[in-house]
Design a protein around this motif. Structure first.
Motif, PDB file in Angstrom:
ATOM      1  N   CYS A 119       0.823  -1.208   0.000  1.00  0.00           N
ATOM      2  CA  CYS A 119       0.000   0.000   0.000  1.00  0.00           C
ATOM      3  C   CYS A 119       0.860   1.262   0.000  1.00  0.00           C
ATOM      4  N   GLY A 120       2.044   1.195   0.612  1.00  0.00           N
ATOM      5  CA  GLY A 120       2.941   2.341   0.574  1.00  0.00           C
ATOM      6  C   GLY A 120       3.352   2.673  -0.853  1.00  0.00           C
ATOM      7  N   SER A 121       3.692   1.651  -1.647  1.00  0.00           N
ATOM      8  CA  SER A 121       4.026   1.876  -3.058  1.00  0.00           C
ATOM      9  C   SER A 121       2.848   2.494  -3.798  1.00  0.00           C
ATOM     10  N   ALA A 122       1.648   1.990  -3.538  1.00  0.00           N
ATOM     11  CA  ALA A 122       0.465   2.498  -4.226  1.00  0.00           C
ATOM     12  C   ALA A 122       0.160   3.942  -3.819  1.00  0.00           C
ATOM     13  N   ILE A 123       0.378   4.294  -2.550  1.00  0.00           N
ATOM     14  CA  ILE A 123       0.161   5.668  -2.096  1.00  0.00           C
ATOM     15  C   ILE A 123       1.099   6.622  -2.826  1.00  0.00           C
ATOM     16  N   ILE A 124       2.372   6.258  -2.929  1.00  0.00           N
ATOM     17  CA  ILE A 124       3.330   7.114  -3.631  1.00  0.00           C
ATOM     18  C   ILE A 124       2.938   7.262  -5.098  1.00  0.00           C
ATOM     19  N   SER A 125       2.517   6.156  -5.725  1.00  0.00           N
ATOM     20  CA  SER A 125       2.089   6.212  -7.119  1.00  0.00           C
ATOM     21  C   SER A 125       0.883   7.122  -7.299  1.00  0.00           C
ATOM     22  N   VAL A 178       3.522   6.873  13.077  1.00  0.00           N
ATOM     23  CA  VAL A 178       2.938   6.810  11.735  1.00  0.00           C
ATOM     24  C   VAL A 178       1.416   6.884  11.810  1.00  0.00           C
ATOM     25  N   LEU A 179       0.836   6.123  12.719  1.00  0.00           N
ATOM     26  CA  LEU A 179      -0.627   6.100  12.853  1.00  0.00           C
ATOM     27  C   LEU A 179      -1.172   7.461  13.249  1.00  0.00           C
ATOM     28  N   LEU A 180      -0.442   8.195  14.071  1.00  0.00           N
ATOM     29  CA  LEU A 180      -0.879   9.534  14.475  1.00  0.00           C
ATOM     30  C   LEU A 180      -0.938  10.495  13.291  1.00  0.00           C
ATOM     31  N   CYS A 181      -0.050  10.297  12.331  1.00  0.00           N
ATOM     32  CA  CYS A 181       0.031  11.205  11.183  1.00  0.00           C
ATOM     33  C   CYS A 181      -0.874  10.806  10.025  1.00  0.00           C
ATOM     34  N   LEU A 182      -1.339   9.571  10.008  1.00  0.00           N
ATOM     35  CA  LEU A 182      -2.085   9.085   8.853  1.00  0.00           C
ATOM     36  C   LEU A 182      -3.410   9.814   8.606  1.00  0.00           C
ATOM     37  N   PRO A 183      -4.138  10.276   9.637  1.00  0.00           N
ATOM     38  CA  PRO A 183      -5.348  11.050   9.322  1.00  0.00           C
ATOM     39  C   PRO A 183      -5.065  12.273   8.460  1.00  0.00           C
ATOM     40  N   ALA A 184      -3.933  12.947   8.699  1.00  0.00           N
ATOM     41  CA  ALA A 184      -3.573  14.097   7.867  1.00  0.00           C
ATOM     42  C   ALA A 184      -3.248  13.657   6.450  1.00  0.00           C
ATOM     43  N   VAL A 185      -2.597  12.505   6.314  1.00  0.00           N
ATOM     44  CA  VAL A 185      -2.282  11.984   4.991  1.00  0.00           C
ATOM     45  C   VAL A 185      -3.568  11.651   4.233  1.00  0.00           C
ATOM     46  N   ALA A 186      -4.525  11.053   4.922  1.00  0.00           N
ATOM     47  CA  ALA A 186      -5.783  10.655   4.280  1.00  0.00           C
ATOM     48  C   ALA A 186      -6.517  11.854   3.707  1.00  0.00           C
ATOM     49  N   ARG A 187      -6.356  13.029   4.341  1.00  0.00           N
ATOM     50  CA  ARG A 187      -7.050  14.223   3.855  1.00  0.00           C
ATOM     51  C   ARG A 187      -6.362  14.856   2.645  1.00  0.00           C
ATOM     52  N   THR A 188      -5.155  14.432   2.352  1.00  0.00           N
ATOM     53  CA  THR A 188      -4.393  15.069   1.270  1.00  0.00           C
ATOM     54  C   THR A 188      -4.225  14.192   0.038  1.00  0.00           C
ATOM     55  N   VAL A 189      -4.467  12.905   0.157  1.00  0.00           N
ATOM     56  CA  VAL A 189      -4.278  11.993  -0.977  1.00  0.00           C
ATOM     57  C   VAL A 189      -5.626  11.715  -1.622  1.00  0.00           C
ATOM     58  N   GLU A 190      -5.773  12.118  -2.872  1.00  0.00           N
ATOM     59  CA  GLU A 190      -6.996  11.837  -3.622  1.00  0.00           C
ATOM     60  C   GLU A 190      -6.817  10.526  -4.367  1.00  0.00           C
ATOM     61  N   GLU A 191      -7.624   9.550  -4.019  1.00  0.00           N
ATOM     62  CA  GLU A 191      -7.450   8.212  -4.570  1.00  0.00           C
ATOM     63  C   GLU A 191      -8.470   7.921  -5.654  1.00  0.00           C
ATOM     64  N   PRO A 192      -8.026   7.291  -6.751  1.00  0.00           N
ATOM     65  CA  PRO A 192      -8.963   6.879  -7.801  1.00  0.00           C
ATOM     66  C   PRO A 192      -9.726   5.639  -7.372  1.00  0.00           C
ATOM     67  N   ARG A 193     -10.743   5.856  -6.528  1.00  0.00           N
ATOM     68  CA  ARG A 193     -11.449   4.716  -5.937  1.00  0.00           C
ATOM     69  C   ARG A 193     -12.899   4.710  -6.386  1.00  0.00           C
ATOM     70  N   ASP A 194     -13.367   3.563  -6.794  1.00  0.00           N
ATOM     71  CA  ASP A 194     -14.759   3.372  -7.183  1.00  0.00           C
ATOM     72  C   ASP A 194     -15.513   2.829  -5.976  1.00  0.00           C
ATOM     73  N   THR A 195     -16.438   3.673  -5.421  1.00  0.00           N
ATOM     74  CA  THR A 195     -17.160   3.246  -4.223  1.00  0.00           C
ATOM     75  C   THR A 195     -18.066   2.058  -4.490  1.00  0.00           C
ATOM     76  N   GLY A 196     -18.357   1.807  -5.763  1.00  0.00           N
ATOM     77  CA  GLY A 196     -19.184   0.651  -6.089  1.00  0.00           C
ATOM     78  C   GLY A 196     -18.374  -0.569  -6.480  1.00  0.00           C
ATOM     79  N   ALA A 197     -17.086  -0.535  -6.175  1.00  0.00           N
ATOM     80  CA  ALA A 197     -16.224  -1.658  -6.551  1.00  0.00           C
ATOM     81  C   ALA A 197     -16.670  -2.930  -5.850  1.00  0.00           C
ATOM     82  N   PRO A 198     -16.525  -4.067  -6.507  1.00  0.00           N
ATOM     83  CA  PRO A 198     -16.933  -5.329  -5.889  1.00  0.00           C
ATOM     84  C   PRO A 198     -16.055  -5.676  -4.705  1.00  0.00           C
TER      85      PRO A 198
END
Length: 469
Positions: A119-125, A178-198
């Motif tokens: 997931c770290g690789s995917a976040i950077i990508s 790392v866990l303490l900082c991740l909420p801030a990361v979540a607000r800054t990374v826009e992910e190409p995610r399909d909410t209807g994904a199977p």
């Protein structure tokens, strides 16, 4: 995709890299603590070995699953779950009353570590593009190399000064940050995610994990049981059957764990083979060259450790250099092929090693071998994931890291077993142990160089089919 502000990108990269640093540090550093763990928990050698093997086994089995899951629930969310699992498992390791509990906790930590890498690789990508992505992946490779190299250096003083439990305590503290900082990361990374994904392909995941479990367990135990022992051969057959079933299932399923269309991109496959070559050409030397230096060359453990810096320093220095070469117009394939060439030449140059070889004479072969690993570290991930559909970046990262970790396990196990077998055979003819190990090691250097050359040829052939996924 809208880019985040540079400062927020910096936070994202720092958080991912801190977690990535912990994982290889945990792998290489834990081995230093095994004698202290055995003395404290009254554990035998077999159960102690599983403190390391359980982590590696779980890591190899779960990387692809995490990558595919990340594409469905979000890369940062999956990364957070993995970091939380690793943290909880590290706390359990730190307070364990029994070695079997420690083994189980290390397996759980391996599950979390697989999420961090995939997931770290995917976040950077996702969070970076262009030159910034190349630099971020170069830092990813550098930090992973630093973690491997400094794991024993950091863990040794911790064991001596604080006790072995604090090795795992320090891992937990770093991941808690790392866990303490991740909420801030979540607000800054826009992910190409399909909410209807199977949903995640649970059946495919179960078959794949069982296949990897059988394969990696056979590899881990093969050197002890014998590669032609019924148990080893039986597990290998089970693994092959399960992988065939997994492939057939993936072709029939609408949303499989591994979309086989990803593998139709020949250039992507070419990049995925580069870490496999590094496993055979570099990781084997990183693992067994210290034994050669102490057994054959007569170095003290501290002197052998210092000499190994010649192998590891290029891994720390060259990933950024490789990325800069690409930014200045050098084709990425040319840099990667140069790295493969360094692996082949470096392994062949290591044939110069002997009982009386000076450190100065060792420098060029070891630096070349390290350069073969360092130039491609991070660059491979950046190029491979750039070829993947952004919506399947997690899956692609999971597949790449599965090959990376699986090939390391295969290379290290095969090299160690072959060296032991060849050395034992030569001792049977009256050769001294040191001379037998020297001869066996040199024979395997020829074999590793040949494997790297064959993989380089495969990379060249596949890279000609480069296209966008």
């Amino acid at each position: 995709m809208q880019q985040t502000a540079p400062a927020r990108q910096g936070l994202t990269l720092a958080v991912v890299l801190l977690a990535v640093f912990v994982v290889p540090t945990s792998i290489s550093g834990t081995a230093v603590a095994l004698p202290a763990i055995g003395a404290d928990l009254h554990a035998g050698s077999a159960s102690l070995q599983w403190v390391v093997n359980a982590f590696n086994l779980a890591f190899a089995c779960c990387t692809l699953v995490w990558g595919s899951l990340a594409d469905r629930i979000g890369r940062v969310r999956a990364f957070t779950i993995g970091a939380a699992i690793f943290t909880a498992a590290s706390v359990a390791c730190a307070v364990t009353p029994h070695v079997y509990v420690l083994d189980a906790a290390r397996a759980v930590a391996g599950i979390g570590g697989a999420a961090i890498f995939a997931c770290g690789s995917a976040i950077i990508s996702t969070a970076f593009d262009g030159a910034a992505r190349a630099k971020a992946f170069a830092l990813f490779g550098t930090v992973a190399g630093i973690g491997v190299a400094l794991g024993p250096t950091v863990s040794g003083p911790a064991v001596d000064g604080l006790g072995w439990r604090w090795i795992f305590g320090l891992h937990a503290i770093a991941l808690a940050l790392v866990l303490l900082c991740l909420p801030a990361v979540a607000r800054t990374v826009e992910e190409p995610r399909d909410t209807g994904a199977p949903r995640l392909d649970l059946r495919g995941a179960a078959v794949f994990v069982l296949a990897m479990l059988a394969l990696t367990y056979a590899i881990v135990q093969g050197s002890q049981w014998g590669w032609t022992a019924p148990g080893t051969l039986g597990l290998l057959v089970v693994a092959l059957v399960l992988l065939a079933l997994f492939t057939a299932h993936s072709r029939r399923t609408e949303a499989p764990l591994l979309d086989l269309s990803v593998l139709r991109n020949k250039a992507f496959l070419a990049y995925c083979l580069v870490p496999v070559a590094a496993s055979f050409g570099f990781v084997t030397q990183l693992t067994y060259l210290p034994t050669y230096l102490t057994t054959v060359a007569g170095h003290s453990p501290s002197a052998a450790g210092a000499t190994m810096l010649l192998l590891t320093l290029p891994v720390l220095a060259l990933p950024l250099a490789g990325a800069q070469l690409v930014q200045r117009g050098t084709p990425a394939t040319a840099v990667i092929l140069a790295s493969l060439g360094f692996l082949v030449v470096g392994d062949l140059a290591l044939l110069l090693l002997g009982p009386d070889t000076s450190t100065l004479a060792m420098a060029v072969p070891m630096l070349l071998t390290g350069a073969g690993m360092g130039l491609s570290a991070g660059l491979v991930d950046a190029q491979a994931l750039a070829l993947a559909d952004p919506a399947k970046a997690g899956m692609a990262a999971g597949f790449l890291n599965t090959l990376r970790l699986g090939s390391e396990a295969v290379a290290v196990a095969v090299f160690g077993s072959a060296v032991a077998g060849l050395a034992a055979g030569r001792q049977g003819t009256g050769t001294s142990p040191a001379a037998a190990y020297d001869s066996a090691f040199h024979t395997l250097l020829w074999a590793m160089a040949a494997v790297c050359a064959a993989l380089a040829a495969a990379v060249v052939t596949l890279a000609r089919g480069e296209r966008r996924a």
